[in-house]
Design a protein around this motif. Structure first.
Motif: not given
Length: 279
Positions: A1, A5, A8, A36, A161
């Motif tokens: 990615m 995290k 995001i 993503i 994900q």
């Protein structure tokens, strides 16, 4: 990615934090996620007893018209791709939410072409979607619905994900709750305005005839005649014996006329010479 995290999640929070219109919220959410995880649509259903109701939807490339309902949006999209519109409300047992409620975990459909577990999967397959991830929307420990991320490709989703989308759904749940509250406030405000308008009209209607008391058929005919002539520019002759209320009728006609905001000029004809009246 490309991002961590945490980064995001911050991006998602900034994108949807101030959105009260859910169609814009979902479009913003998909815009953040596209680099993503690629999704072609996002849908939100709300849990209502033993039923789930489609409340919002976003499909990439399909603009939602201002103020358009989710029913209209879905019908328009279904018509465009020449399929039957899916039902907007289905039983809990026909939707992945029944599995989510049992496990508390997201439900992942990797290939709708080979496996459609729920009745609600069939319309999605006919609409061209081949996989989805459905996640619970939890607020204060209670499930209020689910958010579904749909793709036209078969799923190859990683555990990372799915975990990311689960964390994002927690933020979305707050936004959805706020949007529901906003919709309810807007509905109540519109209802209040309507009731106020009706009340104002009733007050005006009563004030027009507040000095005319009676319910006989003859009086009702007079009031009906007032309604007919008040909005015209015709000259009205009011006849009757002394004391029968001719002036009250004149006042009522004036109050219902387009000239009601101007003065009513009264002239006592009995005090005028006959020659002056004739002229």
């Amino acid at each position: 990615m490309p991002e961590t995290k945490a980064e995001i999640i911050v991006d998602v929070a900034e994108a949807i934090g101030n959105q009260l219109e859910m169609s814009e919220l979902l479009a913003s959410l998909n815009g953040v996620l596209t680099p993503i995880i690629r999704f072609d649509a996002i849908a939100i259903v709300i849990l209502e007893g033993e039923m789930v109701t489609a409340h919002w939807a976003h499909v990439e490339g399909v603009a939602r018209q201002p103020g358009e309902s989710v029913e209209s949006f879905v019908d328009r999209y279904a018509s465009h791709i020449k399929v039957e519109s899916p039902p907007m409300k289905v039983p809990v047992s026909d939707h992945p939410i029944t599995e989510i409620m049992k496990s508390g975990a997201p439900y992942v459909a990797l290939d709708l072409e080979t496996h459609r577990q729920f009745d609600s999967d069939e319309p999605l397959f006919k609409a061209g979607f081949r996989s989805y991830i459905d996640l619970p929307l939890i607020k204060q420990g209670q499930m209020i619905g689910t958010i579904k991320f749909l793709s036209r490709q078969k799923g190859g989703y990683t555990g990372a994900q799915v975990d990311l989308l689960q964390d994002i759904s927690n933020i979305v749940a707050i936004a959805v709750s706020n949007a529901l509250a906003y919709e309810e406030i807007k509905r109540l405000k519109e209802q209040l305005l309507l009731e106020n308008r009706v009340l104002q009209e009733e007050i005006v209607q009563r004030s027009i005839y507040e000095e005319i008391v009676g319910s006989s058929s003859s009086l009702q005919k007079v009031l009906a005649a007032i309604e007919k002539v008040a909005f015209t520019d015709s000259t009205v002759l009011i006849t009757g014996e002394t004391g029968t209320g001719k002036e009250l009728i004149a006042h009522a006609i004036h109050r219902r006329s387009p000239r009601s905001d101007r003065a009513l000029v009264k002239v006592n004809c009995a005090s005028l010479p006959a020659e002056l009246i004739a002229s």
